[in-house]
Scaffold this motif. Sequence first.
Motif, mmCIF file in Angstrom:
data_model
loop_
_atom_site.group_PDB
_atom_site.id
_atom_site.type_symbol
_atom_site.label_atom_id
_atom_site.label_comp_id
_atom_site.label_asym_id
_atom_site.label_seq_id
_atom_site.Cartn_x
_atom_site.Cartn_y
_atom_site.Cartn_z
ATOM 1 N N TYR A 222 0.813 -1.224 0.000
ATOM 2 C CA TYR A 222 0.000 0.000 0.000
ATOM 3 C C TYR A 222 0.844 1.270 0.000
ATOM 4 C CZ TYR A 222 -3.680 -3.271 1.320
ATOM 5 O OH TYR A 222 -4.551 -4.317 1.358
ATOM 6 N N GLU B 47 -8.401 5.474 -1.441
ATOM 7 C CA GLU B 47 -6.950 5.505 -1.520
ATOM 8 C C GLU B 47 -6.337 5.099 -0.169
ATOM 9 O OE1 GLU B 47 -3.705 8.877 -2.285
ATOM 10 O OE2 GLU B 47 -5.678 9.272 -3.179
ATOM 11 N N ARG C 203 -3.560 5.676 1.438
ATOM 12 C CA ARG C 203 -2.993 6.694 2.333
ATOM 13 C C ARG C 203 -4.080 7.482 3.052
ATOM 14 N NH1 ARG C 203 2.561 8.230 1.068
ATOM 15 N NH2 ARG C 203 3.280 6.783 -0.514
ATOM 16 N N LYS C 204 -5.170 7.752 2.347
ATOM 17 C CA LYS C 204 -6.279 8.488 2.966
ATOM 18 C C LYS C 204 -6.938 7.630 4.039
ATOM 19 C CE LYS C 204 -7.343 11.794 -0.604
ATOM 20 N NZ LYS C 204 -8.053 12.013 -1.852
ATOM 21 N N SER D 75 -12.996 12.825 1.192
ATOM 22 C CA SER D 75 -12.248 12.927 -0.065
ATOM 23 C C SER D 75 -12.996 13.760 -1.099
ATOM 24 C CB SER D 75 -12.000 11.541 -0.665
ATOM 25 O OG SER D 75 -11.282 10.762 0.242
#
Length: 458
Positions: A290, A318, A320-321, A359
């Motif tokens: 990831y 995503e 990282r989010k 997001s």
Amino acid sequence: MRLIIGLETHLQLRSKSKLFCSCPTDKYLEAPPNSLVCPVCSGQPGSKPRGINEEALRNALRIAVALNCKIRAGEPVYFQRKNYFYPDLPSGYQRTSTPVGVGGELAGVRIRDVHIEEDPGRYDLRSGRVDYNRSGIPLIEVVTEPDIKSPEQARQYLEELQGVLNYLNAAREEPGSERVDANLSYEGHSRIEVKNINSFKGVFTALTYEAARQKTLVEKGIEFVQETRHFDEAQGTTLGLRKKETVSDYRYFPDPDVPPLVISGKMVEEMRKGIPELPAAKRKRLVKQYGLAEQDAFAISLEPEFVDAFEHVAKEVEARKAAFFMLGVLRKQLNYRGLRLKNSEILPRHVVELVKMVSAGEVTDKVAEQMLVVFLDKGIPADIRRHAQEAGLLGVKAGKELEDAVEKAVKENEKAVKDYLGGNEKALHFLAGRIMALTKGRAAPEEVHRLLKKKLGK
Ligand SMILES: [Zn+2]
């Protein structure tokens, strides 16, 4: 001066009954005192132990294998009597096994051995009362080599150990089910044993205090002798208890009532196959798969249900989010309530919805956090998006509400406006803060700044 630390960690093993009798262990802390006892675990004369509890043995082996220990399959493991007198020990001795595993390693710290013991009862110094409900509950003791060089490293080792335990489901989780004794010395000086550290968290405090205390003595040239000290959790200090016993004080000898135990190679193999992917391996995979930072991967890896939820969420949004949200507001709000994810009602799909809404700019981070607080404290609405809409939480991107707020903030804060126009950038943050308050945190900060600057003609 070099600090040398070794840890002995006692963990209560999961098992329905005690180590050498059939007394139940469930809810032993809440049960009326001495209601979960029999002649064996209350040390009555003439009582004989049953054979060792198989469930406890399997869980001990599971932990030993997960800590990379060598298991001496085919060789006998003996139970010995460790003799000492204390009111919590009705028989006058504690049964403790020879190692079931040796030569392990965890987080760069060598594990000397892992063995099985029975827990003593509980003695309340103040009232003088004893409760033998705990007496005979199976324990595993994990003994490290003196490889640890600082309280910080001890904390890291215990975090990793806790992580491994979270995955194995082999140890109990009630308060007081994890107890640590720490040996600590400065090279060339006497070794002090700190006992009675009743949580992993307490270890860092106890070691930090004790290291500073010894350092002061050494620097002042005051010699001190080898002794056992007691950790006072409320004060965060240690107190001298007694001169340290040596092994010979305990007069160990094999318990004639318990036949030696032989662990088969087949059983070890079975244990090995049953070990899931552990935190260290998981972490490496999270970084690779990831693109997470090491530190984030570490924080995610310590609880299996947290990793599972993360991997589920990362399929939809995503990675990282997902990590940012889960390690930020989600972890913060869970910790605040003393909850683990598995004990909360939050499911991966709830996290997915919140992260998606953030997001897309539909809600701000702040509002997402407010929503999470509501979910945790009042329950989760069936339709999260609709709930946000009806509660008026959806973001104020543009339009009259935001323009009105800008107007109002500018009108009511003449001094800040003047300061800003006079070149003070901080005043702009102040005005933006007013607008955020007026919109109850629903306005996107970038948009607020843009509108403010436009309004003030800059
Ligand atoms: Zn019993």
